[in-house]
Motif scaffolding. Structure first.
Motif, PDB file in Angstrom:
ATOM      1  N   HIS A  37      33.964  64.425  46.085  1.00 58.65           N
ATOM      2  CA  HIS A  37      34.810  65.044  47.092  1.00 58.65           C
ATOM      3  C   HIS A  37      36.035  65.708  46.468  1.00 58.65           C
ATOM      4  O   HIS A  37      36.539  66.706  46.978  1.00 58.65           O
ATOM      5  CB  HIS A  37      35.247  63.969  48.098  1.00 58.65           C
ATOM      6  CG  HIS A  37      36.076  64.463  49.233  1.00 58.65           C
ATOM      7  ND1 HIS A  37      35.584  65.297  50.218  1.00 58.65           N
ATOM      8  CD2 HIS A  37      37.386  64.237  49.556  1.00 58.65           C
ATOM      9  CE1 HIS A  37      36.544  65.565  51.087  1.00 58.65           C
ATOM     10  NE2 HIS A  37      37.634  64.938  50.703  1.00 58.65           N
ATOM     11  N   SER A  38      36.496  65.153  45.337  1.00 60.34           N
ATOM     12  CA  SER A  38      37.752  65.650  44.767  1.00 60.34           C
ATOM     13  C   SER A  38      37.674  66.009  43.285  1.00 60.34           C
ATOM     14  O   SER A  38      38.630  66.571  42.743  1.00 60.34           O
ATOM     15  CB  SER A  38      38.852  64.601  44.949  1.00 60.34           C
ATOM     16  OG  SER A  38      38.509  63.392  44.305  1.00 60.34           O
ATOM     17  N   GLY A  39      36.566  65.680  42.615  1.00 69.94           N
ATOM     18  CA  GLY A  39      36.475  65.923  41.182  1.00 69.94           C
ATOM     19  C   GLY A  39      35.065  66.257  40.761  1.00 69.94           C
ATOM     20  O   GLY A  39      34.325  66.927  41.493  1.00 69.94           O
ATOM     21  N   ASP A  40      34.664  65.758  39.583  1.00 67.93           N
ATOM     22  CA  ASP A  40      33.348  66.124  39.061  1.00 67.93           C
ATOM     23  C   ASP A  40      32.296  65.050  39.278  1.00 67.93           C
ATOM     24  O   ASP A  40      31.174  65.164  38.794  1.00 67.93           O
ATOM     25  CB  ASP A  40      33.431  66.493  37.576  1.00 67.93           C
ATOM     26  CG  ASP A  40      34.112  65.405  36.745  1.00 67.93           C
ATOM     27  OD1 ASP A  40      34.288  64.295  37.270  1.00 67.93           O
ATOM     28  OD2 ASP A  40      34.458  65.688  35.583  1.00 67.93           O
ATOM     29  N   GLY A  41      32.654  63.984  39.982  1.00 68.21           N
ATOM     30  CA  GLY A  41      31.665  63.011  40.400  1.00 68.21           C
ATOM     31  C   GLY A  41      31.287  61.965  39.376  1.00 68.21           C
ATOM     32  O   GLY A  41      30.323  61.223  39.594  1.00 68.21           O
ATOM     33  N   ASP A  42      32.038  61.847  38.279  1.00 75.31           N
ATOM     34  CA  ASP A  42      31.623  60.917  37.221  1.00 75.31           C
ATOM     35  C   ASP A  42      32.374  59.591  37.234  1.00 75.31           C
ATOM     36  O   ASP A  42      32.107  58.722  36.412  1.00 75.31           O
ATOM     37  CB  ASP A  42      31.762  61.565  35.845  1.00 75.31           C
ATOM     38  CG  ASP A  42      33.209  61.897  35.472  1.00 75.31           C
ATOM     39  OD1 ASP A  42      34.110  61.760  36.332  1.00 75.31           O
ATOM     40  OD2 ASP A  42      33.441  62.318  34.326  1.00 75.31           O
ATOM     41  N   PHE A  43      33.310  59.402  38.170  1.00 81.34           N
ATOM     42  CA  PHE A  43      34.122  58.194  38.118  1.00 81.34           C
ATOM     43  C   PHE A  43      33.293  56.929  38.323  1.00 81.34           C
ATOM     44  O   PHE A  43      33.488  55.924  37.635  1.00 81.34           O
ATOM     45  CB  PHE A  43      35.255  58.236  39.142  1.00 81.34           C
ATOM     46  CG  PHE A  43      36.141  57.017  39.090  1.00 81.34           C
ATOM     47  CD1 PHE A  43      37.037  56.845  38.060  1.00 81.34           C
ATOM     48  CD2 PHE A  43      36.046  56.025  40.062  1.00 81.34           C
ATOM     49  CE1 PHE A  43      37.832  55.708  37.978  1.00 81.34           C
ATOM     50  CE2 PHE A  43      36.841  54.887  40.001  1.00 81.34           C
ATOM     51  CZ  PHE A  43      37.733  54.734  38.959  1.00 81.34           C
ATOM     52  N   GLY A  44      32.377  56.949  39.268  1.00 80.04           N
ATOM     53  CA  GLY A  44      31.543  55.777  39.492  1.00 80.04           C
ATOM     54  C   GLY A  44      30.752  55.406  38.256  1.00 80.04           C
ATOM     55  O   GLY A  44      30.663  54.226  37.885  1.00 80.04           O
ATOM     56  N   ASP A  45      30.174  56.406  37.600  1.00 80.45           N
ATOM     57  CA  ASP A  45      29.418  56.160  36.370  1.00 80.45           C
ATOM     58  C   ASP A  45      30.322  55.599  35.275  1.00 80.45           C
ATOM     59  O   ASP A  45      29.946  54.663  34.555  1.00 80.45           O
ATOM     60  CB  ASP A  45      28.764  57.443  35.864  1.00 80.45           C
ATOM     61  CG  ASP A  45      27.595  57.897  36.710  1.00 80.45           C
ATOM     62  OD1 ASP A  45      27.055  57.074  37.490  1.00 80.45           O
ATOM     63  OD2 ASP A  45      27.213  59.069  36.608  1.00 80.45           O
ATOM     64  N   ASN A  46      31.504  56.190  35.134  1.00 77.99           N
ATOM     65  CA  ASN A  46      32.399  55.767  34.061  1.00 77.99           C
ATOM     66  C   ASN A  46      32.902  54.341  34.266  1.00 77.99           C
ATOM     67  O   ASN A  46      32.940  53.541  33.318  1.00 77.99           O
ATOM     68  CB  ASN A  46      33.584  56.731  33.957  1.00 77.99           C
ATOM     69  CG  ASN A  46      33.196  58.072  33.382  1.00 77.99           C
ATOM     70  OD1 ASN A  46      32.161  58.204  32.741  1.00 77.99           O
ATOM     71  ND2 ASN A  46      34.014  59.080  33.615  1.00 77.99           N
ATOM     72  N   LEU A  47      33.296  54.014  35.503  1.00 75.81           N
ATOM     73  CA  LEU A  47      33.799  52.668  35.751  1.00 75.81           C
ATOM     74  C   LEU A  47      32.681  51.639  35.605  1.00 75.81           C
ATOM     75  O   LEU A  47      32.850  50.626  34.920  1.00 75.81           O
ATOM     76  CB  LEU A  47      34.418  52.585  37.148  1.00 75.81           C
ATOM     77  CG  LEU A  47      35.074  51.240  37.470  1.00 75.81           C
ATOM     78  CD1 LEU A  47      36.261  50.965  36.556  1.00 75.81           C
ATOM     79  CD2 LEU A  47      35.521  51.195  38.936  1.00 75.81           C
ATOM     80  N   ARG A  48      31.552  51.895  36.228  1.00 72.99           N
ATOM     81  CA  ARG A  48      30.446  50.947  36.132  1.00 72.99           C
ATOM     82  C   ARG A  48      29.961  50.812  34.698  1.00 72.99           C
ATOM     83  O   ARG A  48      29.754  49.696  34.198  1.00 72.99           O
ATOM     84  CB  ARG A  48      29.288  51.400  37.024  1.00 72.99           C
ATOM     85  CG  ARG A  48      28.092  50.453  36.994  1.00 72.99           C
ATOM     86  CD  ARG A  48      26.976  50.929  37.893  1.00 72.99           C
ATOM     87  NE  ARG A  48      26.350  52.142  37.389  1.00 72.99           N
ATOM     88  CZ  ARG A  48      25.279  52.715  37.944  1.00 72.99           C
ATOM     89  NH1 ARG A  48      24.744  52.190  39.049  1.00 72.99           N
ATOM     90  NH2 ARG A  48      24.779  53.817  37.436  1.00 72.99           N
ATOM     91  N   GLY A  49      29.797  51.936  34.009  1.00 69.70           N
ATOM     92  CA  GLY A  49      29.316  51.894  32.629  1.00 69.70           C
ATOM     93  C   GLY A  49      30.278  51.187  31.707  1.00 69.70           C
ATOM     94  O   GLY A  49      29.868  50.412  30.832  1.00 69.70           O
ATOM     95  N   GLY A  50      31.582  51.458  31.877  1.00 67.29           N
ATOM     96  CA  GLY A  50      32.573  50.800  31.045  1.00 67.29           C
ATOM     97  C   GLY A  50      32.604  49.301  31.262  1.00 67.29           C
ATOM     98  O   GLY A  50      32.707  48.521  30.308  1.00 67.29           O
TER      99      GLY A  50
END
Length: 209
Positions: free
Chosen positions: A32-45
């Motif tokens: 909605h506000s960016g490139d959509g990778d935050f969920g992947d980055n947080l979960r992956g990290g």
């Protein structure tokens, strides 16, 4: 009686589980506000941090900070890495609310030094700053109060126009849904509160959960 300490391994594991459950919602928020990778980055990290912790034995937030600083991309990875690293340093002296407050406050200062975000800019600072204030206020309910303050701060970002990062280019179109980074930080404090006291009255900051 509410718990007055929170074990960092328990917080890490609860945070990782929450990120798994919230992945789809965090991804949708970031689209909605960016490139959509935050969920992947947080979960992956968090997945990588749990695995690294199980190999090394900890301390959990020291491992978490290293993983996010060294391995997690996006804008949020290094910023969260700073937060986790400062929390790890503070927890060397104990695990009570005062130690968590010290670490979270140092993490907030480091994030603001690097990113220059303030409360009201629609960033993770909008959840982190009120959580720090609640922890510093202390009391038997400090962890739960911090979780509620972080969730409320994250929710308020839905009313804000972004002033920092990729979302700032989208203008008013980001309004109506909260900032994903703020929600991700609120999940951390939810994990902290429920690790300290599984019976704590702290609803998830992720609307769909």
């Amino acid at each position: 009686m509410p718990a007055t300490e929170a074990d960092q391994e328990s917080v890490l594991r609860r945070y990782a589980a929450a990120a798994e459950d919230a992945h789809a919602e965090l991804t949708a928020l970031d689209r909605h506000s960016g490139d959509g990778d935050f969920g992947d980055n947080l979960r992956g990290g968090l997945r990588a941090a749990v695995a690294a912790f199980e190999r090394s034995g900890g301390p959990a937030f020291g491992v978490l900070g290293t993983v996010f600083l060294d391995e997690v991309g996006g804008t949020s990875g290094p910023l969260l890495g700073l937060l986790f690293t400062e929390i790890a340093r503070a927890l060397e002296s104990g695990a009570d609310a005062a130690a968590w407050a010290e670490g979270a406050a140092a993490g907030l200062a480091a994030i603001q030094r690097v990113g220059e975000a303030k409360v009201g800019d629609r960033t993770l600072v909008d959840a982190l700053a009120p959580a720090v204030d609640a922890l510093r206020a202390g009391g038997d309910d400090a962890f739960a109060a911090a979780a509620r303050a972080a969730a409320e701060g994250a929710a308020r970002t839905a009313e804000l126009r972004a002033r920092m990062g990729r979302a700032s280019y989208v203008g008013d179109r980001v309004k109506g849904r909260p900032d994903p980074g703020a929600v991700g930080v609120a999940l951390l404090f939810w994990a902290l509160a429920t690790a300290a006291d599984p019976a704590a009255d702290v609803p998830s900051p992720v609307p769909s959960l």
